[in-house]
Design a protein around this motif. Structure first.
Motif, PDB file in Angstrom:
ATOM      1  N   PRO A 175       0.826  -1.205   0.000  1.00 50.83           N
ATOM      2  CA  PRO A 175       0.000   0.000   0.000  1.00 50.83           C
ATOM      3  C   PRO A 175       0.869   1.267   0.000  1.00 50.83           C
ATOM      4  O   PRO A 175       1.988   1.254   0.502  1.00 50.83           O
ATOM      5  N   GLY A 176       0.327   2.323  -0.563  1.00 49.40           N
ATOM      6  CA  GLY A 176       1.094   3.547  -0.782  1.00 49.40           C
ATOM      7  C   GLY A 176       1.762   4.095   0.454  1.00 49.40           C
ATOM      8  O   GLY A 176       2.948   4.447   0.429  1.00 49.40           O
ATOM      9  N   HIS A 177       1.035   4.165   1.576  1.00 48.17           N
ATOM     10  CA  HIS A 177       1.624   4.818   2.744  1.00 48.17           C
ATOM     11  C   HIS A 177       2.812   4.028   3.272  1.00 48.17           C
ATOM     12  O   HIS A 177       3.742   4.589   3.838  1.00 48.17           O
ATOM     13  N   ILE A 178       2.806   2.721   3.056  1.00 48.77           N
ATOM     14  CA  ILE A 178       3.942   1.918   3.512  1.00 48.77           C
ATOM     15  C   ILE A 178       5.132   2.139   2.581  1.00 48.77           C
ATOM     16  O   ILE A 178       6.269   2.298   3.030  1.00 48.77           O
ATOM     17  N   GLN A 179       4.836   2.213   1.282  1.00 43.69           N
ATOM     18  CA  GLN A 179       5.909   2.516   0.339  1.00 43.69           C
ATOM     19  C   GLN A 179       6.598   3.821   0.699  1.00 43.69           C
ATOM     20  O   GLN A 179       7.826   3.935   0.671  1.00 43.69           O
ATOM     21  N   ALA A 180       5.780   4.812   1.048  1.00 42.35           N
ATOM     22  CA  ALA A 180       6.347   6.123   1.383  1.00 42.35           C
ATOM     23  C   ALA A 180       7.324   5.997   2.538  1.00 42.35           C
ATOM     24  O   ALA A 180       8.429   6.569   2.505  1.00 42.35           O
ATOM     25  N   VAL A 181       6.925   5.236   3.553  1.00 39.75           N
ATOM     26  CA  VAL A 181       7.807   5.057   4.699  1.00 39.75           C
ATOM     27  C   VAL A 181       9.063   4.313   4.287  1.00 39.75           C
ATOM     28  O   VAL A 181      10.172   4.624   4.733  1.00 39.75           O
ATOM     29  N   TYR A 182       8.876   3.347   3.411  1.00 41.92           N
ATOM     30  CA  TYR A 182      10.034   2.603   2.905  1.00 41.92           C
ATOM     31  C   TYR A 182      11.040   3.546   2.268  1.00 41.92           C
ATOM     32  O   TYR A 182      12.228   3.526   2.591  1.00 41.92           O
ATOM     33  N   VAL A 183      10.565   4.360   1.365  1.00 36.46           N
ATOM     34  CA  VAL A 183      11.475   5.231   0.613  1.00 36.46           C
ATOM     35  C   VAL A 183      12.169   6.202   1.561  1.00 36.46           C
ATOM     36  O   VAL A 183      13.402   6.353   1.544  1.00 36.46           O
ATOM     37  N   GLN A 184      11.368   6.792   2.426  1.00 36.83           N
ATOM     38  CA  GLN A 184      11.931   7.775   3.352  1.00 36.83           C
ATOM     39  C   GLN A 184      12.999   7.128   4.219  1.00 36.83           C
ATOM     40  O   GLN A 184      14.072   7.697   4.436  1.00 36.83           O
ATOM     41  N   ASN A 185      12.693   5.934   4.718  1.00 33.34           N
ATOM     42  CA  ASN A 185      13.638   5.305   5.632  1.00 33.34           C
ATOM     43  C   ASN A 185      14.812   4.665   4.894  1.00 33.34           C
ATOM     44  O   ASN A 185      15.883   4.517   5.472  1.00 33.34           O
ATOM     45  N   ALA A 186      14.594   4.331   3.633  1.00 28.47           N
ATOM     46  CA  ALA A 186      15.733   3.889   2.826  1.00 28.47           C
ATOM     47  C   ALA A 186      16.737   5.036   2.746  1.00 28.47           C
ATOM     48  O   ALA A 186      17.965   4.830   2.859  1.00 28.47           O
ATOM     49  N   ALA A 187      16.225   6.245   2.583  1.00 30.08           N
ATOM     50  CA  ALA A 187      17.098   7.410   2.526  1.00 30.08           C
ATOM     51  C   ALA A 187      17.855   7.582   3.840  1.00 30.08           C
ATOM     52  O   ALA A 187      19.059   7.859   3.867  1.00 30.08           O
ATOM     53  N   LYS A 188      17.143   7.405   4.955  1.00 27.38           N
ATOM     54  CA  LYS A 188      17.793   7.525   6.265  1.00 27.38           C
ATOM     55  C   LYS A 188      18.906   6.487   6.392  1.00 27.38           C
ATOM     56  O   LYS A 188      20.019   6.777   6.832  1.00 27.38           O
ATOM     57  N   LEU A 189      18.539   5.268   5.995  1.00 30.62           N
ATOM     58  CA  LEU A 189      19.476   4.168   6.086  1.00 30.62           C
ATOM     59  C   LEU A 189      20.692   4.457   5.196  1.00 30.62           C
ATOM     60  O   LEU A 189      21.847   4.221   5.570  1.00 30.62           O
ATOM     61  N   PHE A 190      20.395   4.991   4.045  1.00 29.37           N
ATOM     62  CA  PHE A 190      21.438   5.349   3.083  1.00 29.37           C
ATOM     63  C   PHE A 190      22.417   6.328   3.731  1.00 29.37           C
ATOM     64  O   PHE A 190      23.637   6.178   3.628  1.00 29.37           O
TER      65      PHE A 190
END
Lengths: 1160, 218
Positions: free
Chosen positions: A512-527
């Motif tokens: 679902p979209g809202h989970i994807q958003a969190v994924y992307v945002q936190n991928a950036a943090k992790l990055f």
């Protein structure tokens, strides 16, 4: 004739009886509906026949069809026919009553017709006839039936046969609910029935217990009686009821609880489970209501818990109840329940889901730090075993509830996270969201747990494919939201690259979209974290690889359908990463700056942190902007803009008034038109009657109901000061049950003497006086009354609605407001009727009884007295308050009435009522006025009266007399008599002689009440006086005397006039020259003109149209004489030019007007 | 399902509003309906439920609210309502309840909570006897009432079966009426109930007989 009978019986032979019908239905399984519709057709034919037996057969079949769900309401009348067949056979009557009890409900209108039949059956010499009627009545009793039959049923309570007595007693409860006034008079007899032998006694106990459960405080005085019954009775049915009753009483009287514990604990040792269960429940209730911390009661609790254990170990149904009762104990005595943990955990294995759920509920309250994990582990086992998602979900939420209760009070280690992770393995649970929020909550709250949590979450992300098998359907993917966020935020990861890789898998795009958003945002943090760790290394390729991974994978998200993912997250972060890569290629150190993007740590917030935020100084009541300007200033605005139009606005106020006047006239005209238009559907059907001159509905005098008996109207509209729901039938039963005064008896619905006189005003409740046709038949009358009531309600509702919409209209018809009045008044009367002091004796009795109880200490004995006194005081003060509020309300109403358009006479007190007929726009408040003038007075009684013409009948006037009791004694058997003249006669009920007096249909107190008498007059052109006498009995405690009061009724000519609006033909009428003129001058009148007009309007029943210092007034006599006045004022002189088609009448009216002003 | 629930509440509220005769309640309902509209689904779950419970309080008068007899196939065999409800509401309740009770497994306990009422039911052969009582009432005594009634039927018909009740449904009602009145047990002695029924039957037969004698000559 014989042939017909033969034919009838042959017909009957071919009729289907019930058995045939049932058989037929069973044989037509495929086309049941069709078969039944043919049957219904047959039944309709049968119902048309004369033979009552055929009809009964048809009705019997209908009753069966009704059960199958077919609508049989169309046959209601036939059911009534069969019901009233008692003179033929008992069988048919029995079927009729059965059909009625199955098919009728409160809104069935034919019930109205059954009253007399039921009454006849109730008084039948055959007890089974009576029994059938009583049984039927219990199913379809309506407020009307209850009121009409209350007396009959009350008589049956003392029937010789216990069979009837018990039925009558039980049905009284239904009657009380529908007609609360019957409770007070019937109660003593009901109480007597407690002494009867068994079936009647248990019925009485049932009824009183049910009553007491709803309004326990009125029944406190019966406690000793019931206590005796409880200790002596052996009937379990009765005992259960009594115990239940005590359960309701103890919260009101704590001393009762102490007295009860002992006998109750004795009763607990019964073998009857139902009684045991009731005892335990009541003991629990009693102990809860008793102040806690009484050491000697732990024994009782222990006993209860032990008994409950027996229940729980017993059969299934008892297990359920045991757990239910256990949960009640748990609330106050958790310790005693906790020792039975084993048993309750056993219940989790039960086959019955409801029992397992009950056990779960209990577990929630039983956990402690020590046993939490044990219980949770046990529950986790059940989660695995559980079949059916609902129960599993329930388990899941319970586990989370148990763990998280009171801020994770019982959690001591990290295991909770593992449990949460484990719970995510559940397939198809709906509570993914709940688990996710728990994960986030715990990770954010507890720093120490974060490392552990992140590791767990990383595994979760890695194994995301396990969760997302059928992810769109279930909510478990929500946990990925938490997992991704925790991993990104607290990136203490062992293998961050792997996690980053997991977060950027192509499969993520299906989440679902809202989970994807969190994924992307936190991928950036992790990055960012990864960059930081990698930049320390000499090898820069690793960092560049990471950037490359991001750049490779992120475009996937840029195509996402979710805007948040696409715009804000992916494309933005993609550009950012691309830029970083560029910098990296130039060997620029970027890690610090990238990390700065996500700097800052989240800290848990203390629960009291909010208090530290200062409250902003804001006055919420003050205007933020200037309030919207008033109409006057609006008037000025166009003046400024359109300078040319200035003359028009030179007197804005005046035009406004004129406009209002115009609007009123227009409205009047419209109403008139509507009244004349037969096709216009009116709110009230009776207003279709078009009168000669079609006066507006509004202009008919409205009268107030006079209550013959002090009663509390059950369905009266709610009064504002009552915050309880007035429609709760049990609230209406909250009636003081002190011993009755001898004057009190069950109000019987009989025709009042004044009513017999066909008073047009009898139905004061109906605001709409157009429905005032003389009523002849009693049944018709009742029906009509009901209709009118309904209509009235509707109408008042409409009016209320209108009020909302047309708030600006000042001359709003305030029916809505008035509708409250009967309720208010009746409240007052019932208050007066209840002797307020008699309670004290009983209360002290109760005190004595209770103080005899073995009480552990004296201090506790005296203590509870205080709340009781306080309570009594409270009730007193609440009474005062009520009165006060009532007064306020009356005042409010008075205010309303000032704007009121027509007469409204309020039978209140001795005539200090201010009622006005003010069509005039108010400039100054008018002094109070009343049309009631003194009739006669002595030391016992005062009479004031008012005379009103009757619109319908040109020869009738109604005299409303208010009787006011001036002494402390009872005034009863009042008889009102007048010596008739040739011209005027008092209307007496049929059958009474010309010199008989009319019985006043009430007694005093209440302090005052109003009665109406109708007079017929022949000529109305002359005023006249009638001599009369009022006889009455003054009753003291020790004596009663016969008294007499003479009076003179003065019929003025004014009283023959009826306020009628000036109508269009007014001018024509004046021009026509048919009218004789006359004029009068009043000198030295120093009241404002509008006061003067209001006075004329009010006292002499005129309507007015005013133009400055000049007013035209109009009225019409009951015999159709037109009276027109032209009133002019100049200084202190007022001249009245008058025209009328009857000079004598005019002369007299003018004289009376003159007299009115000479008096003031 | 989650968002459907308030909708169900809403609908039943709407029904109640339409059927209720009492203006005051109606007004309240309307405003409640309006409020329900204004609030989001999650928030209005709770107030609405309590409103419905208020409703049931309003109906509730005596211990037992109603008694239903239905077969394993869900066919209604007897219904007795001790609270005034409209036909529509009755049908709805019956339908819902029959489904709920039939869905329960044979080993489950005899009580369930349904809306704001407690349902006490028991299966005898192919027939379910189902009563609704109020929150404070005693389930076990209700079970006892059901059992009593079955015993009475058994005594009257002589080992009663479903067909007896189908074909003599009026008799079943008469027995019930002699045993319960307005939802309350009026006679705790089985003997007395049967005696009353027998005498009433006798009276009926006698009058029938007389009628026939009387009718014969004409």
């Amino acid at each position: 004739m014989a042939l017909k009978i033969v034919k009838g019986s042959i017909d009957r032979m071919f009729d289907k009886n019930l058995q045939d019908l049932v058989r037929g239905i069973r044989n037509h399984k495929e086309d049941e509906a069709k078969y039944i519709s043919t049957c219904i057709d047959e039944i309709k034919q049968e119902l048309k026949q004369d033979n009552i037996a055929v009809k009964a057969n048809a009705v019997c079949k209908l009753t069966y069809l009704q059960m199958l769900g077919y609508d049989v309401s169309w046959a209601a009348f036939n059911i009534v026919e069969v019901m009233s067949s008692s003179k033929f056979t008992y069988k048919l009557q029995r079927i009729g009553y059965l059909a009625a009890s199955q098919c009728f409900h409160e809104s069935t209108d034919v019930i109205m017709l059954t009253t007399n039949q039921i009454r006849k059956d109730l008084s039948s010499p055959n007890q089974y006839d009576t029994g059938v009627a009583l049984t039927g009545l219990s199913c379809f009793v309506t407020p009307d039936l209850a009121r009409d039959l209350a007396n009959d049923i009350m008589t049956l309570m003392s029937h010789t046969k216990p069979y009837i007595r018990k039925k009558a007693v039980l049905i009284m409860y239904k009657v009380f609910l529908k007609y609360p006034e019957s409770l007070r008079p019937a109660f003593p007899r009901l109480k007597e029935k407690l002494e009867d032998p068994d079936p009647v006694q248990s019925a009485a106990v049932n009824v009183i217990c049910e009553l007491a459960r709803r309004n326990p405080k009125n029944y406190l005085s019966l406690a000793p009686l019931f206590f005796k019954l409880m200790t002596s009775s052996t009937n379990n049915w009765v005992l259960i009821k009594i115990i239940k009753l005590f359960g309701a009483l103890t919260p009101l009287e704590p001393r009762l609880g102490k007295k009860l514990i002992e006998p109750l604990t004795n009763l607990i040792h019964t073998s009857a489970m139902s009684l045991l269960y009731e005892c335990v429940n009541t003991v629990i209730a009693v102990l809860i209501s008793l102040s806690s911390g009484m050491p000697n009661h732990s024994a009782s609790i222990q006993l209860c818990v032990q008994k409950l254990r027996i229940l729980i170990e017993d059969s299934d149904q008892n297990k359920y109840l045991g757990l239910l009762a256990m949960s009640k104990i748990l609330k106050t005595h958790p310790k005693s329940v906790q020792s039975h943990k084993d048993l309750i955990l056993q219940c989790l294995d039960d086959k019955d889901e409801s029992i397992r759920l009950r056990a779960l509920d209990l577990l929630y309250g039983m956990v402690s730090k020590k046993n939490l994990m044990e219980i949770v582990k046990k529950l986790m086992l059940h989660v695995d075993k559980a079949e059916g998602t609902t129960y599993r979900d329930e388990l899941l939420t319970k586990i989370i509830d148990i763990c998280s209760q009171s801020n994770y009070q019982y959690i001591t280690n990290f295991e909770y996270i593992s449990i949460l992770v484990e719970l995510t393995r559940l397939e198809g649970t709906r509570h993914g969201h709940l688990i996710a929020s728990q994960m986030l909550d715990v990770a954010i709250r507890v720093k120490a747990i974060r490392v552990f949590a992140v590791a767990q979450m990383a595994t979760l992300l890695d194994n995301a494919h396990l969760l997302t098998g059928n992810m769109q359907r279930n909510g478990i993917c929500e946990v990925l939201y938490a997992a991704a966020w925790i991993c990104g935020e607290f990136s203490h990861l062992e293998n961050p690259m792997q996690t980053l890789e997991a977060m950027l898998r192509p499969k993520v795009a299906t989440l679902p979209g809202h989970i994807q958003a969190v994924y992307v945002q936190n991928a950036a943090k992790l990055f960012a974290t990864i960059l930081k760790s990698q930049e320390g290394n000499t090898d820069s390729t690793a960092a560049q690889d990471t950037s490359q991974l991001m750049i490779d994978r992120l475009p996937l998200f840029v195509q996402s359908a979710n805007l948040e993912v696409q715009e804000r997250q992916a494309s933005c972060i993609l550009q950012l990463v691309k830029y970083i890569q560029k910098l990296q290629q130039k060997d620029v150190e970027v890690a610090e700056e990238v990390n700065a993007l996500f700097a800052g740590e989240l800290n848990p917030v203390a629960p009291k942190a909010q208090k530290k935020v200062p409250v902003p100084e804001l006055d919420l009541d003050a205007w933020i902007n200037e309030p919207p300007s008033e109409s006057e200033s609006e008037d000025e605005q166009p003046k400024a803009i359109f300078a040319k139009e200035e003359p028009k606005h030179s007197r804005p106020r005046h035009t406004e008034v004129d406009e209002k006047e115009l609007a009123r006239q227009r409205r009047e005209a419209r109403k008139q038109e509507q009244a004349n238009n037969p096709f216009y559907i009116k709110a009230s059907p009776s207003s279709q009657k078009v009168y000669q001159d079609a006066p507006g509905v509004e202009h008919i005098p409205v009268v107030q109901i006079d209550l013959s008996v002090p009663l509390k109207v059950p369905n009266a509209l709610p009064s504002d000061d009552d915050d309880k729901d007035p429609n709760d039938p049990h609230k209406a039963l909250d009636i003081d049950l002190d011993p009755l005064a001898d004057s009190e008896k069950l109000p019987v619905r009989s025709h009042r003497a004044a009513e017999a006189a066909k008073s047009p005003a009898e139905d004061g409740e109906t605001e709409n006086a157009t429905s005032l046709e003389p009523k002849k038949k009693s049944s018709k009358e009742k029906r009509e009354k009901k209709k009118e009531k309904d209509r009235d309600r509707k109408k008042s509702k409409e009016e209320k609605k209108k009020k909302k919409h047309k708030h600006e209209e000042k001359e709003e018809d305030l029916l809505g407001g008035q509708a409250d009045e009967p309720a208010v008044q009746s409240e007052e009367t019932s208050e007066v009727a209840a002797p307020p002091t008699s309670t004290s004796a009983e209360v002290s009795d109760l005190d004595f009884w209770l103080s005899n109880a073995p009480v552990p200490s004296n201090t506790q004995d005296s203590e509870p007295d205080e709340p009781k006194d306080a309570e009594m005081e409270e009730t007193k003060s609440s009474k005062h308050k009520k009165k006060k509020q009532k007064k306020e309300k009356e005042e409010k109403e008075k205010k309303k009435k000032k704007k009121h358009h027509h007469h409204h006479h309020h039978s209140d007190g001795g005539g200090e009522e201010s009622v006005q007929n003010g069509t005039v726009e108010e400039e100054e408040p008018l002094p109070p006025m009343s049309n009631y003038c003194l009739l006669a007075e002595n030391s016992y009684i005062k009479m004031v009266y008012d005379i009103q013409g009757n619109l319908q009948d040109g020869s009738q006037v109604v005299v409303s007399v208010i009787f006011e009791n001036k002494c402390d004694s009872f005034l009863k058997s009042m008889e009102f008599n007048v010596l008739d003249s040739l011209n005027s006669k008092l209307q007496r009920p049929e059958g009474s002689g010309p010199h008989d007096g009319l019985t006043v249909p009430f007694q005093l107190p209440p302090v005052s009440n109003e009665a109406r008498f109708v007079f017929t007059v022949q000529s109305i052109v002359m005023p006249q006086k009638l001599k009369g006498t009022l006889t009455f009995i003054v009753k003291n405690e020790d004596s009663s005397t016969h008294e007499k009061l003479d009076f003179k009724l003065h019929f003025t000519c004014t009283s023959y006039l009826i306020t009628t609006p000036c109508y269009d033909a007014f001018a024509k009428l004046l021009e026509s020259g048919d009218l004789k003129g006359s004029s009068v001058r009043l000198e030295g009148v120093n009241m404002p003109f509008h006061h003067l007009l209001a006075r004329i309007c009010f006292h002499h029943h005129f309507s007015v149209e005013r133009i400055d210092s000049c007013a035209s007034m109009y009225s019409r006599s009951i015999q159709g004489h037109h009276v027109c006045l032209l009133v002019k004022t100049s200084g202190q002189t007022v001249s009245i030019d008058a025209k009328c088609d009857e000079p004598t009448l005019l002369g007299n009216v003018l004289d009376e007007i003159k007299q009115t002003f000479s008096q003031c | 399902m989650h968002f459907l629930y308030p909708m169900c509440c809403f609908n039943s509220l709407l029904n109640l509003t339409c059927q209720n005769q009492n203006n005051y309640i109606q007004d309240h309902l309307k405003s409640a309906l309006f409020d329900a509209f204004c609030l989001t689904a999650d928030v209005f779950n709770r107030p609405l439920c309590s409103l419905i419970s208020l409703f049931f309080h309003f109906f509730s008068s005596f211990q037992m609210q109603f008694m239903l007899l239905f077969s394993r196939q869900g066919k209604l065999r007897l219904q007795k309502w001790y609270v005034p409800l409209s036909d529509k509401e009755k049908k709805k309740i019956t339908r819902e309840l029959v489904q709920t009770v039939l869905a329960r497994k044979p080993k489950m306990c005899s009580f369930l909570e349904w809306r704001d009422l407690k349902i006490v039911y028991k299966r005898y052969a192919s027939l379910y006897f189902c009563c609704a009582i109020e929150d404070q009432d005693n389930e076990l005594i209700t079970l006892e009432i059901i059992h009593r009634y079955v015993e009475l039927l058994d005594k009257y018909f002589g080992s009663v079966c479903e067909l007896d009740i189908i074909f003599n449904f009026e008799k079943a009602y008469f027995i019930l009426d002699e045993f319960l009145l307005g939802g309350e047990a009026q006679e705790t002695s089985k003997k007395n109930v049967l005696k009353a029924i027998e005498q009433a039957d006798l009276l009926q037969e006698n009058i029938d007989f007389q009628m026939r004698l009387f009718a014969a000559p004409s």
